[in-house]
Design an enzyme around this catalytic site. Structure first.
Site, PDB file in Angstrom:
ATOM      1  N   GLY A 120       0.803  -1.178   0.064  1.00 61.28           N
ATOM      2  CA  GLY A 120       0.149  -0.065  -0.067  1.00 61.28           C
ATOM      3  C   GLY A 120       0.898   1.346   0.103  1.00 61.28           C
ATOM      4  O   GLY A 120       0.500   2.158   0.487  1.00 61.28           O
TER       5      GLY A 120
ATOM      6  N   SER B 111       1.610   3.410  -2.288  1.00 62.79           N
ATOM      7  CA  SER B 111       1.511   4.378  -3.456  1.00 62.79           C
ATOM      8  C   SER B 111       1.448   5.658  -2.859  1.00 62.79           C
ATOM      9  O   SER B 111       1.822   6.800  -3.426  1.00 62.79           O
ATOM     10  CB  SER B 111       0.468   3.948  -4.308  1.00 62.79           C
ATOM     11  OG  SER B 111       0.847   3.080  -5.388  1.00 62.79           O
ATOM     12  N   ARG B 112       0.881   6.101  -1.717  1.00 58.23           N
ATOM     13  CA  ARG B 112       0.258   7.291  -1.137  1.00 58.23           C
ATOM     14  C   ARG B 112       0.414   7.057   0.214  1.00 58.23           C
ATOM     15  O   ARG B 112       0.620   6.365   1.070  1.00 58.23           O
ATOM     16  CB  ARG B 112      -0.928   7.586  -1.928  1.00 58.23           C
ATOM     17  CG  ARG B 112      -2.157   6.739  -1.225  1.00 58.23           C
ATOM     18  CD  ARG B 112      -3.489   7.153  -1.647  1.00 58.23           C
ATOM     19  NE  ARG B 112      -4.581   6.499  -0.908  1.00 58.23           N
ATOM     20  CZ  ARG B 112      -5.741   6.362  -1.194  1.00 58.23           C
ATOM     21  NH1 ARG B 112      -6.197   6.693  -2.246  1.00 58.23           N
ATOM     22  NH2 ARG B 112      -6.581   5.934  -0.356  1.00 58.23           N
TER      23      ARG B 112
ATOM     24  N   ASN C  18       1.536  -2.146   5.273  1.00 59.98           N
ATOM     25  CA  ASN C  18       0.717  -0.829   5.389  1.00 59.98           C
ATOM     26  C   ASN C  18      -0.318  -0.845   4.945  1.00 59.98           C
ATOM     27  O   ASN C  18      -1.128   0.048   5.293  1.00 59.98           O
ATOM     28  CB  ASN C  18       1.983   0.212   4.751  1.00 59.98           C
ATOM     29  CG  ASN C  18       1.412   1.448   4.734  1.00 59.98           C
ATOM     30  OD1 ASN C  18       1.181   2.398   5.682  1.00 59.98           O
ATOM     31  ND2 ASN C  18       0.806   1.853   3.433  1.00 59.98           N
TER      32      ASN C  18
ATOM     33  N   TYR D 232     -12.421  -2.577  11.608  1.00 66.99           N
ATOM     34  CA  TYR D 232     -11.112  -1.792  11.708  1.00 66.99           C
ATOM     35  C   TYR D 232     -10.325  -2.041  12.863  1.00 66.99           C
ATOM     36  O   TYR D 232      -9.401  -2.632  13.033  1.00 66.99           O
ATOM     37  CB  TYR D 232     -11.242  -0.266  11.264  1.00 66.99           C
ATOM     38  CG  TYR D 232     -10.023   0.129  11.115  1.00 66.99           C
ATOM     39  CD1 TYR D 232      -9.278   0.347   9.759  1.00 66.99           C
ATOM     40  CD2 TYR D 232      -9.438   1.043  11.945  1.00 66.99           C
ATOM     41  CE1 TYR D 232      -8.223   1.000   9.588  1.00 66.99           C
ATOM     42  CE2 TYR D 232      -8.246   1.799  11.986  1.00 66.99           C
ATOM     43  CZ  TYR D 232      -7.621   1.747  10.757  1.00 66.99           C
ATOM     44  OH  TYR D 232      -6.507   2.613  10.508  1.00 66.99           O
TER      45      TYR D 232
ATOM     46  N   ALA E 296      -9.277  -5.671  13.212  1.00 64.60           N
ATOM     47  CA  ALA E 296      -8.166  -6.101  12.529  1.00 64.60           C
ATOM     48  C   ALA E 296      -6.927  -5.351  13.102  1.00 64.60           C
ATOM     49  O   ALA E 296      -5.935  -6.132  13.085  1.00 64.60           O
ATOM     50  CB  ALA E 296      -8.344  -5.420  11.133  1.00 64.60           C
ATOM     51  N   LYS E 297      -7.085  -4.449  13.343  1.00 63.90           N
ATOM     52  CA  LYS E 297      -5.806  -3.439  14.082  1.00 63.90           C
ATOM     53  C   LYS E 297      -5.231  -4.236  15.169  1.00 63.90           C
ATOM     54  O   LYS E 297      -4.180  -4.303  15.811  1.00 63.90           O
ATOM     55  CB  LYS E 297      -6.145  -1.995  14.226  1.00 63.90           C
ATOM     56  CG  LYS E 297      -6.355  -1.377  12.786  1.00 63.90           C
ATOM     57  CD  LYS E 297      -5.198  -1.569  11.667  1.00 63.90           C
ATOM     58  CE  LYS E 297      -5.386  -0.571  10.494  1.00 63.90           C
ATOM     59  NZ  LYS E 297      -4.223  -0.914   9.593  1.00 63.90           N
TER      60      LYS E 297
END
Ligand code: NDP
Length: 247
Positions: free
Chosen positions: A12, A14-15, A90, A155, A158-159
């Protein structure tokens, strides 16, 4: 330079936070592999910037939720860049709803990307790291995985799962001199947080004792530290990078 001769794979990347981590690792001497769903103009600019620093940079398209593709990407990185020393898990998404409105699809997709994605890439990299007797894994958790947050059941689960995974991998891979850590950012200004309601931003700002929201570079410098020899006796840790939001 601390990371000269090392190769880092940033999922992840790219940004947002991933791009800042990729640049920071390159600034410290590492060659960089970016894996993301697709290559965009932003990806091309990032790869150019990394090459401008005199480092190699390659892109590998992948959905981190795809188990088989993770094995392929890691093998392709080694073929293209010669080795793998650092894995940054990431890539992440959110799909927020209170539990009574959250769909099964929202639950499944966030768990698949944010948690299974970390398993997929850690598993693929672990074989290489065990064989070479060295390696670094840093995964992106979240303060909301540590304390829970309204509307973030998928979320936060998952985290929080990343925390258990990180500590377990630290135990399993420690004898091979592999450091496995996580960072738990607070509210960081990125394309992920841009669409959030103003009240979420205001609350984070109220909580942040340093009086500002985070920037991707705030996270990147801590990740680079964890990837360096300065942190070689640190493993199984989850470091909050949140300007004091959690206190
Ligand atoms: P962004 O949404 O800005 O960037 C996430 C990147 O991951 C994008 O390039 C995105 O690609 C990519 N991505 C999404 N899904 C996948 C996938 N299935 N496979 C491969 N790549 C994928 O997020 P941030 O930079 O804000 O967040 C980075 C990490 O930090 C995430 O894990 C996030 O949960 C975590 N984090 C962020 C916080 C914040 O406040 N921003 C706070 C705490 C943790 P595309 O553009 O194609 O969707």
């Amino acid at each position: 330079m601390e990371l000269e001769g090392k190769v880092a794979l940033v999922t992840g990347g790219s940004r947002g936070i991933g791009a800042a981590i990729a640049l920071e690792l390159a600034n410290n001497g590492a060659d960089i592999a970016i894996c993301d769903l697709k290559s965009t103009d932003e990806t091309a600019r990032l790869l150019d910037a990394i090459r401008g620093l005199g480092r190699k940079a390659s892109f590998f398209p992948a959905d981190v939720a795809n188990f088989n593709r993770a094995q392929e990407v890691v093998a392709e990185v080694v073929r293209a860049l010669g080795r793998l020393d650092i894995l940054i898990n990431n890539a992440g998404i959110n799909a927020d709803h209170v539990i009574w409105k959250m769909t099964e699809e929202e639950w499944d997709r966030v768990i698949a990307v944010d948690l299974k994605g970390v398993f997929n890439y850690s598993r693929a990299a672990a074989s290489i790291f065990r064989t070479q007797g060295s390696g670094k894994i840093v995964s992106l958790s979240s303060v909301n995985g540590l304390r829970g947050q309204w509307g973030l059941a998928n979320y936060a689960a998952a985290k929080s799962g990343i925390v258990g995974l990180t500590k377990t991998l630290a135990k399993e891979l420690g004898r091979y001199q592999v450091n496995v850590n996580a960072v738990a950012p607070g509210y960081i200004v990125t394309p992920m947080t841009e669409p959030l309601p103003q009240e979420a931003k205001d609350e984070a700002l109220r909580e942040a004792v340093l009086g500002r929201l985070g920037a991707p570079e705030d996270v990147a410098s801590v990740v680079a530290f964890l990837c360096s020899d300065r942190a070689k006796y640190v493993t199984g840790e989850v470091i909050k990078v949140d300007g004091g939001q959690y206190i």
